[in-house]
Design an enzyme around this catalytic site. Structure first.
Site, PDB file in Angstrom:
ATOM      1  N   ASP A  32      -7.873 103.708  53.197  1.00  0.00           N
ATOM      2  CA  ASP A  32      -6.434 103.618  53.420  1.00  0.00           C
ATOM      3  C   ASP A  32      -5.874 105.047  53.432  1.00  0.00           C
ATOM      4  O   ASP A  32      -5.927 105.718  54.440  1.00  0.00           O
ATOM      5  CB  ASP A  32      -5.849 102.736  52.307  1.00  0.00           C
ATOM      6  CG  ASP A  32      -4.393 102.382  52.509  1.00  0.00           C
ATOM      7  OD1 ASP A  32      -3.871 102.598  53.608  1.00  0.00           O
ATOM      8  OD2 ASP A  32      -3.764 101.865  51.571  1.00  0.00           O
ATOM      9  N   PHE A  51      -1.937  94.946  55.323  1.00  0.00           N
ATOM     10  CA  PHE A  51      -2.743  94.569  54.168  1.00  0.00           C
ATOM     11  C   PHE A  51      -3.712  93.460  54.563  1.00  0.00           C
ATOM     12  O   PHE A  51      -3.311  92.441  55.119  1.00  0.00           O
ATOM     13  CB  PHE A  51      -1.856  94.105  53.005  1.00  0.00           C
ATOM     14  CG  PHE A  51      -2.637  93.887  51.751  1.00  0.00           C
ATOM     15  CD1 PHE A  51      -3.004  94.961  50.941  1.00  0.00           C
ATOM     16  CD2 PHE A  51      -3.059  92.610  51.396  1.00  0.00           C
ATOM     17  CE1 PHE A  51      -3.756  94.762  49.790  1.00  0.00           C
ATOM     18  CE2 PHE A  51      -3.814  92.402  50.245  1.00  0.00           C
ATOM     19  CZ  PHE A  51      -4.164  93.477  49.450  1.00  0.00           C
ATOM     20  N   GLU A 104     -18.144 102.094  52.114  1.00  0.00           N
ATOM     21  CA  GLU A 104     -16.821 101.668  51.619  1.00  0.00           C
ATOM     22  C   GLU A 104     -16.343 100.424  52.365  1.00  0.00           C
ATOM     23  O   GLU A 104     -16.661 100.240  53.543  1.00  0.00           O
ATOM     24  CB  GLU A 104     -15.808 102.796  51.872  1.00  0.00           C
ATOM     25  CG  GLU A 104     -15.712 103.817  50.767  1.00  0.00           C
ATOM     26  CD  GLU A 104     -14.855 103.346  49.605  1.00  0.00           C
ATOM     27  OE1 GLU A 104     -14.560 102.133  49.508  1.00  0.00           O
ATOM     28  OE2 GLU A 104     -14.471 104.209  48.799  1.00  0.00           O
ATOM     29  N   ASP A 105     -15.542  99.614  51.706  1.00  0.00           N
ATOM     30  CA  ASP A 105     -14.935  98.468  52.371  1.00  0.00           C
ATOM     31  C   ASP A 105     -13.795  98.913  53.287  1.00  0.00           C
ATOM     32  O   ASP A 105     -13.719  98.517  54.439  1.00  0.00           O
ATOM     33  CB  ASP A 105     -14.415  97.445  51.344  1.00  0.00           C
ATOM     34  CG  ASP A 105     -13.540  98.077  50.263  1.00  0.00           C
ATOM     35  OD1 ASP A 105     -13.416  99.326  50.217  1.00  0.00           O
ATOM     36  OD2 ASP A 105     -12.984  97.330  49.441  1.00  0.00           O
ATOM     37  N   ARG A 154     -11.982  87.557  47.799  1.00  0.00           N
ATOM     38  CA  ARG A 154     -13.150  88.383  48.145  1.00  0.00           C
ATOM     39  C   ARG A 154     -14.256  87.571  48.806  1.00  0.00           C
ATOM     40  O   ARG A 154     -15.060  88.092  49.558  1.00  0.00           O
ATOM     41  CB  ARG A 154     -13.737  89.048  46.888  1.00  0.00           C
ATOM     42  CG  ARG A 154     -12.847  90.090  46.261  1.00  0.00           C
ATOM     43  CD  ARG A 154     -13.635  90.880  45.209  1.00  0.00           C
ATOM     44  NE  ARG A 154     -12.790  91.650  44.324  1.00  0.00           N
ATOM     45  CZ  ARG A 154     -12.312  92.865  44.598  1.00  0.00           C
ATOM     46  NH1 ARG A 154     -12.611  93.450  45.738  1.00  0.00           N
ATOM     47  NH2 ARG A 154     -11.556  93.498  43.728  1.00  0.00           N
TER      48      ARG A 154
HETATM   49  P1  5GP Z   1      -7.241 104.634  49.402  1.00  0.00           P
HETATM   50  O1  5GP Z   1      -7.667 105.400  48.183  1.00  0.00           O
HETATM   51  O2  5GP Z   1      -8.046 105.003  50.636  1.00  0.00           O
HETATM   52  O3  5GP Z   1      -5.770 104.692  49.637  1.00  0.00           O
HETATM   53  O4  5GP Z   1      -7.502 103.118  49.128  1.00  0.00           O
HETATM   54  C1  5GP Z   1      -8.733 102.655  48.858  1.00  0.00           C
HETATM   55  C2  5GP Z   1      -8.688 101.336  48.113  1.00  0.00           C
HETATM   56  O5  5GP Z   1      -7.418 100.682  48.183  1.00  0.00           O
HETATM   57  C3  5GP Z   1      -9.673 100.395  48.724  1.00  0.00           C
HETATM   58  O6  5GP Z   1     -10.966 100.580  48.210  1.00  0.00           O
HETATM   59  C4  5GP Z   1      -9.071  99.059  48.361  1.00  0.00           C
HETATM   60  O7  5GP Z   1      -9.469  98.715  47.067  1.00  0.00           O
HETATM   61  C5  5GP Z   1      -7.586  99.306  48.363  1.00  0.00           C
HETATM   62  N1  5GP Z   1      -6.978  98.905  49.646  1.00  0.00           N
HETATM   63  C6  5GP Z   1      -6.441  99.704  50.591  1.00  0.00           C
HETATM   64  N2  5GP Z   1      -5.975  99.006  51.627  1.00  0.00           N
HETATM   65  C7  5GP Z   1      -6.236  97.701  51.353  1.00  0.00           C
HETATM   66  C8  5GP Z   1      -6.004  96.467  52.063  1.00  0.00           C
HETATM   67  O8  5GP Z   1      -5.462  96.398  53.169  1.00  0.00           O
HETATM   68  N3  5GP Z   1      -6.434  95.338  51.443  1.00  0.00           N
HETATM   69  C9  5GP Z   1      -7.057  95.330  50.219  1.00  0.00           C
HETATM   70  N4  5GP Z   1      -7.440  94.168  49.726  1.00  0.00           N
HETATM   71  N5  5GP Z   1      -7.284  96.471  49.528  1.00  0.00           N
HETATM   72  C10 5GP Z   1      -6.880  97.651  50.097  1.00  0.00           C
HETATM   73 MG    MG Z   2     -13.188 100.449  48.216  1.00  0.00          MG
END
Ligand code: 5GP
Ligand code: MG
Length: 177
Positions: free
Chosen positions: A105, A155, A101-102, A168
């Site tokens: 959050d 963010f 995963e990138d 990206r």
């Molecule tokens: P989660 O489901 O864990 O809340 O969020 C996952 C997705 O939210 C990530 O794969 C990404 O696409 C987006 N996301 C969460 N935090 C960030 C951030 O700080 N920057 C960006 N660009 N995307 C985020």
């Molecule tokens: Mg992701």
């Protein structure tokens, strides 16, 4: 260094060289942990593409690489939200799986991905994420074995991550200011 993306200001947070150093260490851990198996690395698109490319250069054991994407749509008449993994073409039954995963959050996305991978009955599931926001995390994951950097609740863009679809391609990682 400051940059602007779609009229929003960002400042440099993690330089590419620092990411590469961290990936060398994670690579060593993976090479040891999976020495005797042929694991399947599953990258979750779009955000993981750059991380995955650099990470795999540090993995020297025999391994498979594939990518999935999460889809959500309104399924049956009850309008339940049905999520699926697009792109999982081969069987994971009995395999050692590493989800790449990138960023994690809240962890909601990862939870869904893990649930769908579990249905394929792999031998094991581990998660490798470039970034983790511990204070935002809403679930506990015993699978979360490899974390590049823990960051604040902020963010970030670059190195695969976007802001409104842009950014990206940035080599370094930036935080919103
Ligand atoms: P989660 O489901 O864990 O809340 O969020 C996952 C997705 O939210 C990530 O794969 C990404 O696409 C987006 N996301 C969460 N935090 C960030 C951030 O700080 N920057 C960006 N660009 N995307 C985020
Ligand atoms: Mg992701």
């Amino acid at each position: 260094m400051k940059i602007q993306i779609d009229h929003k200001d960002f400042e440099l947070m993690i330089e590419h060289e620092q990411v590469k150093k961290r990936l060398r260490l994670i690579g060593i851990q993976l090479n040891v942990a999976y020495e005797y198996s042929i694991p399947v690395f599953i990258g979750v698109l779009n955000g993981c593409f750059m991380f995955m490319a650099d990470l795999m250069k540090e993995v020297h054991i025999a391994s498979e690489v594939c990518f999935v994407k999460m889809a959500s749509y309104n399924g049956d008449q009850r309008q339940e939200e049905v999520k699926s993994l697009i792109g999982l073409s081969h069987s994971l039954k009995g395999r050692e799986v590493i989800i790449v995963e990138d960023i994690i959050d809240t962890g909601n996305t990862l939870k869904e991905v893990i649930q769908m991978v579990e249905k394929e009955e792999p031998a094991s599931i581990a998660v490798c994420t470039l970034l983790l926001k511990p204070d935002a995390l809403e679930h506990e994951f015993e699978e979360l074995a490899y974390v590049g950097f823990e960051i604040e609740n902020e963010f970030v863009v670059g190195y695969g991550l976007d802001y409104n679809g842009i950014g990206r391609n940035l080599k370094d990682i930036y935080r919103a200011v």
